[in-house]
Design an enzyme around this catalytic site. Structure first.
Site, short mmCIF file in Angstrom:
data_model
loop_
_atom_site.label_atom_id
_atom_site.label_comp_id
_atom_site.label_asym_id
_atom_site.label_seq_id
_atom_site.Cartn_x
_atom_site.Cartn_y
_atom_site.Cartn_z
N GLY A 12 0.83 -1.21 0.00
CA GLY A 12 0.00 0.00 0.00
C GLY A 12 0.86 1.26 0.00
N ASP A 13 0.24 2.38 -0.36
CA ASP A 13 0.91 3.69 -0.34
C ASP A 13 2.11 3.78 -1.27
OD1 ASP A 13 -0.96 4.37 1.62
OD2 ASP A 13 0.35 3.63 3.22
N LYS A 18 -0.90 8.97 -7.48
CA LYS A 18 -0.16 9.86 -8.38
C LYS A 18 -0.04 9.25 -9.78
CE LYS A 18 4.18 10.81 -8.98
NZ LYS A 18 5.53 11.38 -9.02
N GLY A 40 -6.05 6.12 1.13
CA GLY A 40 -5.64 7.52 1.09
C GLY A 40 -4.69 7.71 -0.07
N HIS A 41 -5.16 8.30 -1.16
CA HIS A 41 -4.35 8.50 -2.37
C HIS A 41 -4.03 9.98 -2.50
CE1 HIS A 41 -5.86 4.59 -4.50
NE2 HIS A 41 -5.21 4.35 -3.38
N THR A 132 -7.25 0.34 9.78
CA THR A 132 -7.46 1.80 9.73
C THR A 132 -8.67 2.21 10.57
OG1 THR A 132 -8.82 1.59 7.76
CG2 THR A 132 -6.45 1.96 7.42
N GLN A 221 -5.25 -0.10 -1.78
CA GLN A 221 -4.50 -1.09 -1.00
C GLN A 221 -3.43 -1.73 -1.91
OE1 GLN A 221 -8.20 -1.00 -0.43
NE2 GLN A 221 -7.38 0.53 0.93
N THR A 236 -6.18 -6.73 4.18
CA THR A 236 -7.47 -6.03 4.19
C THR A 236 -8.54 -7.04 3.77
OG1 THR A 236 -8.62 -4.02 3.54
CG2 THR A 236 -7.32 -5.11 1.83
N GLY A 299 -2.51 8.95 9.57
CA GLY A 299 -1.41 9.75 10.10
C GLY A 299 -0.37 8.93 10.86
N ARG A 300 -0.51 7.59 10.84
CA ARG A 300 0.46 6.75 11.56
C ARG A 300 1.80 6.76 10.82
NH1 ARG A 300 -2.55 1.04 11.81
NH2 ARG A 300 -3.22 1.73 9.76
N ARG A 302 4.79 5.26 8.90
CA ARG A 302 4.90 4.00 8.17
C ARG A 302 6.22 3.32 8.52
NH1 ARG A 302 3.13 7.08 2.63
NH2 ARG A 302 0.90 7.06 2.99
P1 GDP Z 1 -1.13 5.71 -2.56
O1 GDP Z 1 -2.03 5.34 -1.44
O2 GDP Z 1 -0.50 4.52 -3.20
O3 GDP Z 1 -1.76 6.62 -3.57
O4 GDP Z 1 0.08 6.55 -1.89
P2 GDP Z 1 -0.04 7.67 -0.72
O5 GDP Z 1 -0.63 8.90 -1.27
O6 GDP Z 1 -0.67 7.08 0.49
O7 GDP Z 1 1.50 7.85 -0.35
C1 GDP Z 1 2.43 8.29 -1.30
C2 GDP Z 1 3.12 9.55 -0.76
O8 GDP Z 1 4.27 9.83 -1.53
C3 GDP Z 1 2.24 10.79 -0.89
O9 GDP Z 1 2.60 11.66 0.16
C4 GDP Z 1 2.67 11.38 -2.23
O10 GDP Z 1 2.44 12.78 -2.31
C5 GDP Z 1 4.14 11.07 -2.23
N1 GDP Z 1 4.73 10.83 -3.57
C6 GDP Z 1 4.16 10.25 -4.64
N2 GDP Z 1 5.06 10.05 -5.61
C7 GDP Z 1 6.24 10.54 -5.16
C8 GDP Z 1 7.56 10.59 -5.70
O11 GDP Z 1 7.85 10.12 -6.80
N3 GDP Z 1 8.52 11.17 -4.91
C9 GDP Z 1 8.24 11.65 -3.66
N4 GDP Z 1 9.23 12.18 -2.95
N5 GDP Z 1 7.01 11.60 -3.11
C10 GDP Z 1 6.02 11.04 -3.86
P1 IMO Z 2 -3.90 2.84 0.05
O1 IMO Z 2 -4.96 2.65 -1.01
C1 IMO Z 2 -1.62 1.13 3.36
C2 IMO Z 2 -3.68 -1.76 5.91
C3 IMO Z 2 -3.93 -1.29 7.33
C4 IMO Z 2 -3.92 -2.61 8.07
C5 IMO Z 2 -4.58 -3.56 7.08
C6 IMO Z 2 -6.06 -3.79 7.33
O2 IMO Z 2 -3.77 4.24 0.51
O3 IMO Z 2 -2.61 2.22 -0.40
P2 IMO Z 2 -8.22 -2.27 6.98
O4 IMO Z 2 -8.57 -0.93 7.57
O5 IMO Z 2 -8.17 -2.27 5.48
O6 IMO Z 2 -9.04 -3.38 7.53
O7 IMO Z 2 -6.71 -2.54 7.51
O8 IMO Z 2 -4.41 -2.98 5.79
N1 IMO Z 2 -4.18 -0.84 4.86
C7 IMO Z 2 -3.41 -0.02 4.16
N2 IMO Z 2 -2.08 0.24 4.24
N3 IMO Z 2 -2.36 1.77 2.43
C8 IMO Z 2 -3.68 1.51 2.31
O9 IMO Z 2 -4.45 2.03 1.32
C9 IMO Z 2 -4.27 0.61 3.23
N4 IMO Z 2 -5.53 0.16 3.41
C10 IMO Z 2 -5.45 -0.73 4.41
O10 IMO Z 2 -2.92 -0.42 7.77
O11 IMO Z 2 -2.58 -3.04 8.24
MG MG Z 3 -2.26 5.62 0.63
#
Ligand code: GDP
Ligand code: IMO
Ligand code: MG
Length: 446
Positions: A12-13, A18, A40-41, A132, A221, A236, A299-300, A302
């Site tokens: 995830g994340d 982006k 959270g995207h 979450t 995820q 999840t 806000g945890r 990572r």
């Molecule tokens: P997602 O859930 O997969 O969409 O990813 P998140 O938004 O949760 O986390 C990605 C974080 O990295 C966000 O704070 C983005 O603004 C940031 N981000 C995305 N692409 C880049 C990158 O290429 N470089 C840097 N430094 N930050 C990035």
């Molecule tokens: P995005 O789309 C990162 C993780 C939680 C927990 C497990 C189960 O932003 O990448 P849940 O609330 O789904 O039952 O939690 O999955 N988790 C994520 N970790 N990015 C996410 O979404 C996540 N969605 C759930 O932290 O470990």
């Molecule tokens: Mg995310």
């Protein structure tokens, strides 16, 4: 016409939001097929950062429709806040469609999520998943148990009431449930406000495909959090795989063209569960600080570590990845070296390159074997400007060697590289078929 899936290839994340936003520029529909308020995207627009939870990034672009699809679980009050927030900032530029088949996450699911994770923790502290707390597990459980409530029912008061009464009958063990009348009333009201957006979305997508329009499925995820194929039970409750994206949108598999796996140049995980390449030393702390690694939803902080090619190879095969997007390469710029995990050593001394162990306990005991690659220079503003002007040829040579190493190790071409958080800081390396044929399962050696 292209039907593309963008999915998370780690925990995830990975910056799926982006990459999806980058590809949404050529899409007519962007569809979320799974998950809900746990997502959270982040997309950094010229106007500032936007974090999308239950909306697909298509809503941010003129001429594009963002679809919150049938496989999602929707918390309607939070959805309304998200829409209002974007509207107030003038960022709701595309259209929005909400599937009538999507299930509803209720406040009682949120209570139940907290209650269940505390129960796990009381049983054994490490058993707590660190969800979450947004009600995802209980909402999907009620869907599977046939107790769920769907978006369509929000505007049918008699059915809504009856479904709620049945659901409440299954929750007698939970303390502090809101009075049913009050909840039914609030749900009817929010249902009426959301009604203008509610559609049966799958025929809309079928017609778009038949007209030759581009569809982008924005994964949430990640494959390693998949209910069946992830690190169970630390997962999840949906299927964030390519197969899951099709089930959750109603698009037939025969229409699929591309599956893009998004991975950071390193790795992060939020919540509990095995993470073989986690680095709890000062270097991990450096990644967290430099990469801004804090949960976009909770806000945890990572957990941070290094790129894991054993897991990535598994994800590539499981999802039929046709290409990779490698993001956040700027975060590693200026390091002494870049460790990449190429295999695991098991406690009995075996070496594994493919197929991580099924058991989360075994995976937690796997010891990563690293190769160390030379790092590339820092991504200062001038380098970013050159990449923007000249394209991929301006990428530093050591970064190109890293990308080639990843391609070779995973067997899938790298097509996109993210080098900054801003919307325009992604570079396309060109069509993968001209550089290396997408692998396909036939190309994998056992
Ligand atoms: P997602 O859930 O997969 O969409 O990813 P998140 O938004 O949760 O986390 C990605 C974080 O990295 C966000 O704070 C983005 O603004 C940031 N981000 C995305 N692409 C880049 C990158 O290429 N470089 C840097 N430094 N930050 C990035
Ligand atoms: P995005 O789309 C990162 C993780 C939680 C927990 C497990 C189960 O932003 O990448 P849940 O609330 O789904 O039952 O939690 O999955 N988790 C994520 N970790 N990015 C996410 O979404 C996540 N969605 C759930 O932290 O470990
Ligand atoms: Mg995310």
């Amino acid at each position: 016409m292209t039907v593309r899936i963008v999915l998370g290839a780690q925990f995830g994340d990975e910056a799926k939001g982006k990459i999806a936003d980058f590809l949404a520029a050529s899409a007519r529909y962007v569809v979320r097929s799974a998950g809900g308020p746990n997502t959270g995207h982040t997309i950094v627009l010229p106007e500032g950062p936007v974090v999308l939870h239950q909306l697909a990034c298509g809503v941010l672009r003129h001429g594009v429709t963002g679809v919150s699809g049938p496989g999602m679980v929707i918390q309607p009050f939070k959805l309304e806040e998200e829409l209002d927030g974007l509207r107030q900032r003038g960022l709701l530029r595309g259209e929005f469609a909400l599937s009538d088949r999507a299930h509803v996450v209720l406040p009682i699911h949120e209570l139940e999520d907290v209650w269940e994770d505390e129960l796990r923790g009381r049983h054994r502290p490490e058993a707590s998943l660190g969800t979450t707390k947004s009600g995802i597990g209980p909402a999907y459980a009620d869907r599977a148990g046939r107790f769920g409530l769907r978006v369509a029912e929000l505007s049918r008061p008699a059915v809504l009431r009856e479904r709620l009464e049945l659901l409440y009958a299954t929750k007698a063990h939970l303390p502090n449930l809101p009075p049913i009348d009050e909840l039914a009333g609030r749900l009817s009201e929010v249902g009426a406000r959301l009604a203008p957006f509610v559609r049966t979305t799958e025929p809309i997508l079928w017609e778009a495909i038949s007209r030759g329009e581009n569809i982008l499925l924005e994964g949430a995820q990640s494959a390693l959090l998949d209910l069946d194929f992830g690190t169970y039970p630390y997962v999840t409750s949906s299927h964030p795989t390519s197969a899951g994206a099709l089930v959750g949108s109603g698009i037939p598999p025969t229409e699929l063209d591309e599956v893009i796996g998004v991975a950071k140049a390193y790795a992060t995980r939020v919540g509990a569960g095995p993470f073989p390449t986690e680095d709890t030393s000062e270097r991990g702390e450096y990644l967290r600080r430099t990469g801004g690694e804090r949960g976009a939803t909770t806000g945890r902080p990572r957990r941070c570590g290094w790129l894991d090619l054993v897991l990535l190879r598994y994800v590539a095969r499981l999802n039929g990845l046709t290409s990779l997007a490698i993001t956040k390469v700027d975060v590693l710029g200026g390091l002494d070296d870049v460790p990449v995990c190429v295999a695991y050593r098991t406690p009995d001394g075996r070496e594994i390159r493919d197929g991580p162990p099924t058991s989360a306990d075994d995976l937690a005991r796997a010891e990563p074997i690293y190769e160390s690659l030379p790092a590339w220079p820092e991504f200062h503003a001038r380098l970013k400007e050159r990449i923007l002007r000249e394209g991929p040829n301006a990428l530093p040579a050591d970064l190109r060697r890293f990308l080639a190493f990843v391609e070779e190790g995973v067997g899938v071409p790298v097509e996109y590289v993210g080098y900054g958080a801003h919307r325009d800081e992604t570079v396309w390396l060109g069509p993968p078929s001209q550089r290396r044929r997408p692998a396909g399962l036939a190309a994998w050696s056992p």
